[in-house]
Design an enzyme around this catalytic site. Structure first.
Site, PDB file in Angstrom:
ATOM      1  N   HIS A   1       0.827  -1.210   0.000  1.00 20.85           N
ATOM      2  CA  HIS A   1       0.000   0.000   0.000  1.00 20.85           C
ATOM      3  C   HIS A   1       0.868   1.269   0.000  1.00 20.85           C
ATOM      4  CE1 HIS A   1      -4.197   0.787  -0.068  1.00 20.85           C
ATOM      5  NE2 HIS A   1      -4.411   1.077   1.192  1.00 20.85           N
TER       6      HIS A   1
ATOM      7  N   ASN B   1      -7.027   6.647   3.780  1.00 20.89           N
ATOM      8  CA  ASN B   1      -8.403   7.058   3.497  1.00 20.89           C
ATOM      9  C   ASN B   1      -8.659   8.544   3.730  1.00 20.89           C
ATOM     10  OD1 ASN B   1      -8.273   6.954   6.241  1.00 20.89           O
ATOM     11  ND2 ASN B   1     -10.083   5.664   6.533  1.00 20.89           N
TER      12      ASN B   1
ATOM     13  N   ASP C   1      -0.826   2.268  -5.310  1.00 17.98           N
ATOM     14  CA  ASP C   1      -0.877   0.825  -5.524  1.00 17.98           C
ATOM     15  C   ASP C   1      -2.205   0.461  -6.195  1.00 17.98           C
ATOM     16  OD1 ASP C   1      -2.105   1.595  -2.928  1.00 17.98           O
ATOM     17  OD2 ASP C   1      -2.611  -0.532  -2.822  1.00 17.98           O
TER      18      ASP C   1
ATOM     19  N   ASN D   1      -9.608   3.668  -1.362  1.00 17.55           N
ATOM     20  CA  ASN D   1     -10.027   4.716  -0.425  1.00 17.55           C
ATOM     21  C   ASN D   1      -9.224   5.999  -0.563  1.00 17.55           C
ATOM     22  OD1 ASN D   1     -12.071   3.135   0.651  1.00 17.55           O
ATOM     23  ND2 ASN D   1     -10.759   2.283   2.237  1.00 17.55           N
TER      24      ASN D   1
END
Length: 197
Positions: free
Chosen positions: A32, A78, A103, A124
């Site tokens: 991520h 997020n 990613d 997100n």
């Protein structure tokens, strides 16, 4: 072909380049966080040094003759839009001059895709950015991290919060992604898509 022409706006930048990730040592090598890794590689290549600002870390530098800001939001994924919108307002950058490196589980590991706008694919970070910028029409460099292999019962959310495997060759993925960002500035979107997509 140049992607940006000086004098078209009041912005002090040609491009705001935001690499998405999560803060904290425990996330440093996560899939991520590949966006953060790419931004760090660009700072290393072009002599950028980071300072705390915009709820993140920012480094202003030049890539060839383009003036850029490299941003690592530290708001957690997020809430990435809060950091990016603060930087975009400060530098007077329009959404079309924001590049988000992130990613993507829908691309095989190491596969790249440069694009302008598009869907949010359940990401997100992208959702947060589109919400605060008021549009999904910003540049993206999607960096493939793949999905869990057959027999791996982890949810995708847990998979992206785990490190790359040794045979993924993360150094090569990050280096090639940084090459693609440099290509965007030098050759424009179409040329970059032809070389890297």
């Amino acid at each position: 072909m140049r992607l940006f022409r000086r004098g078209e706006s009041a912005s002090t930048l040609d491009l705001l380049i935001a690499g998405l990730g999560n803060p904290g040592r425990e996330h440093a090598g996560d899939r991520h966080n590949v966006g953060w890794m790419v931004v760090e590689e660009l700072a290393r290549r072009h002599g950028g040094s980071f300072r705390s600002k915009f709820k993140g870390r920012v480094a202003e530098t030049r890539i060839e003759d383009a003036r850029v800001a490299l941003l690592q939001p530290e708001t957690y994924m997020n809430e990435s839009g809060r950091s990016i919108s603060a930087a975009a307002r400060f530098f007077k950058v329009a959404p079309k001059d924001v590049l988000v490196v992130h990613d993507d589980v829908d691309l095989d590991v190491g596969r790249l895709q440069a694009r302008a706008g598009g869907g949010l694919a359940g990401h997100n970070g992208l959702r947060s950015i589109a919400q605060v910028l008021g549009t999904p029409e910003f540049l993206r460099l999607r960096v493939g991290v793949g999905r869990p292999e057959r027999g791996d019962r982890r949810p995708v959310a847990d998979y992206v919060l785990s490190p790359f495997q040794a045979d993924d060759d993360v150094d090569s993925i990050v280096s090639r992604s940084a090459d693609a960002v440099e290509s965007l500035l030098a050759e424009g979107l179409t040329g970059t898509q032809q070389r890297f997509n």
